[in-house]
Write an enzyme that holds these catalytic residues in place. Structure first.
Site, PDB file in Angstrom:
ATOM      1  N   THR A 200      39.623  -8.205  16.120  1.00 32.79           N
ATOM      2  CA  THR A 200      38.168  -8.620  15.720  1.00 32.79           C
ATOM      3  C   THR A 200      38.235 -10.131  15.167  1.00 32.79           C
ATOM      4  O   THR A 200      39.557 -10.475  14.798  1.00 32.79           O
ATOM      5  CB  THR A 200      37.868  -7.778  14.358  1.00 32.79           C
ATOM      6  OG1 THR A 200      37.381  -6.460  14.938  1.00 32.79           O
ATOM      7  CG2 THR A 200      36.566  -8.270  13.728  1.00 32.79           C
ATOM      8  N   ASP A 231      32.405  -1.871   9.735  1.00 33.32           N
ATOM      9  CA  ASP A 231      32.318  -2.705   8.451  1.00 33.32           C
ATOM     10  C   ASP A 231      31.551  -4.263   8.924  1.00 33.32           C
ATOM     11  O   ASP A 231      30.946  -4.966   7.893  1.00 33.32           O
ATOM     12  CB  ASP A 231      33.667  -3.226   7.609  1.00 33.32           C
ATOM     13  CG  ASP A 231      34.537  -3.552   8.543  1.00 33.32           C
ATOM     14  OD1 ASP A 231      34.856  -3.217   9.848  1.00 33.32           O
ATOM     15  OD2 ASP A 231      35.396  -4.410   8.176  1.00 33.32           O
ATOM     16  N   GLY A 252      39.918  -4.732   9.969  1.00 33.45           N
ATOM     17  CA  GLY A 252      40.855  -3.724   9.644  1.00 33.45           C
ATOM     18  C   GLY A 252      40.041  -2.499   9.933  1.00 33.45           C
ATOM     19  O   GLY A 252      39.095  -2.664  10.746  1.00 33.45           O
TER      20      GLY A 252
HETATM   21  N1  ASP Z   1      36.783  -3.765  11.614  1.00 37.86           N
HETATM   22  C1  ASP Z   1      36.284  -3.634  12.511  1.00 37.86           C
HETATM   23  C2  ASP Z   1      35.769  -2.057  12.866  1.00 37.86           C
HETATM   24  O1  ASP Z   1      36.148  -1.214  11.967  1.00 37.86           O
HETATM   25  C3  ASP Z   1      37.615  -3.504  13.737  1.00 37.86           C
HETATM   26  C4  ASP Z   1      38.682  -4.652  13.359  1.00 37.86           C
HETATM   27  O2  ASP Z   1      38.558  -5.286  12.549  1.00 37.86           O
HETATM   28  O3  ASP Z   1      39.194  -4.804  14.425  1.00 37.86           O
HETATM   29  O4  ASP Z   1      34.833  -2.380  13.552  1.00 37.86           O
END
Ligand code: ASP
Length: 335
Positions: A200, A231, A252
């Protein structure tokens, strides 16, 4: 006539003084940090070539954002610029190269927040939008709302002239294989750490006018149920910015970051308890989230330009340019 001349002279003087005031206005420090995901990372699972490519793209994105700031641009423009570059890079999980949901579809989330006004814009579960962060910014500046989702967000995007791409543009073989692996694990009832949230992307910045901004963009998590929203578009969870405390972009396991209201919690601790940026980041990322079982990391900047790049995983793709103009790039937790 005389009055007219005096008025003209006063007007001229005022204009000159205003010009001088502008030209001589003390420009404050600028700083920027970006991330392109946190998770289990090891040099053994990567290669020097892949790492070099990732570092080069991180450098390109952070330098582009920094250049916006040093040429007098706003923190909103800087984070938009950096995130757009990361969305366009095929190896990060945002825009092109986003992960697939369980239906084999790319569903994209993004958000942006202006620390000066507390205005924010977010999009959730959108398809085929080339740069979801730019759509989130349009929601902030061109609608009466904070968050638009799915077909409604896409209809708004078309009205706003946002660029769309076909499915093939977003698809990478690596992400497709990750989906097949995740599905195989599912049927074998095997459990493993989801490493799809490696990539992300996000950015935070402080501009010379003292304004903070944050932006985040993602494809979410591999094999997520369709309709799942993480999130990233939730203001206060994956993204937050307030000139009175800090700007944060997270990465995350989204479900944990939502329940922890992670981004806002970091800013709130600064505001309510007088914690420093790093103390607040440590309290939320290294204590609260760890206790909950939430893995990931954040990047953050405060009004003085202090930066925090904090994660509880073995790696986070990250880069920054501090108030001294010093460039930093890292992937693993030992650098
Ligand atoms: N936070 C992102 C989600 O849960 C995924 C990521 O940070 O890679 O959609």
């Amino acid at each position: 006539m005389k009055m007219h001349t005096i008025a003209m002279t006063l007007f001229f003087l005022a204009a000159v003084l205003a010009g001088q005031a502008h030209a001589g206005a003390p420009a404050g420090p600028v700083a920027i940090a970006i991330h392109a995901g946190a998770g289990s990372m090891s040099r053994e699972d990567s290669s020097p070539e892949i790492d070099a490519e990732i570092r080069a793209t991180l450098e390109q994105a952070v330098r582009a954002g920094h250049e916006v700031l040093t040429s007098g641009g706003s923190s909103l423009d800087a984070v938009s610029m950096a995130v757009t570059i990361l969305e366009d890079a095929p190896f990060f999980n945002a825009g092109r190269g986003a992960v697939f949901n369980s239906e084999g579809v790319n569903e994209l989330d993004a958000s942006i927040m202006d620390g000066r006004t507390l205005n924010a814009g977010a999009v959730a579960g959108v398809h085929n939008v080339r740069n979801p962060v730019l759509l989130a910014r349009k929601v902030m500046s061109g609608s009466a709302h904070v968050m638009l989702a799915g077909p409604g967000a896409e209809a708004f995007a078309r009205e706003q002239g946002i660029v769309f791409e076909d499915d093939a543009y977003f698809r990478t073989e690596r992400r497709w294989q990750q989906l097949q692996e995740a599905k195989a694990m599912e049927t074998a009832q095997a459990r493993r750490e989801p490493d799809s949230w490696l990539s992300t992307v996000g950015a935070v910045a402080l501009d010379a006018q003292g304004n903070l901004a944050a932006a985040t963009s993602t494809g979410g998590m591999t094999n997520k149920r369709w309709g799942r929203i993480g999130d990233v578009p939730v203001i206060g969870a994956g993204t937050y910015a307030d000139n009175n405390s800090c700007a944060v972009s997270a990465t995350g396991h989204g479900e944990y970051f939502i329940r922890a209201t992670a981004a806002r919690d970091i800013c709130a601790r600064i505001e309510y308890t007088g914690a420093s940026l790093q103390e607040a980041a440590d309290q939320v990322v290294m204590q609260k989230l760890v206790e909950m079982g939430g893995r990931g990391g954040i990047i953050a900047v405060d009004p003085q330009g202090h930066l925090s790049l904090t994660f509880n995983t073995s790696g986070m793709h990250r880069a920054s340019v501090d108030t001294e103009g010093e460039l930093y790039i890292g992937i693993y937790n030992d650098e």
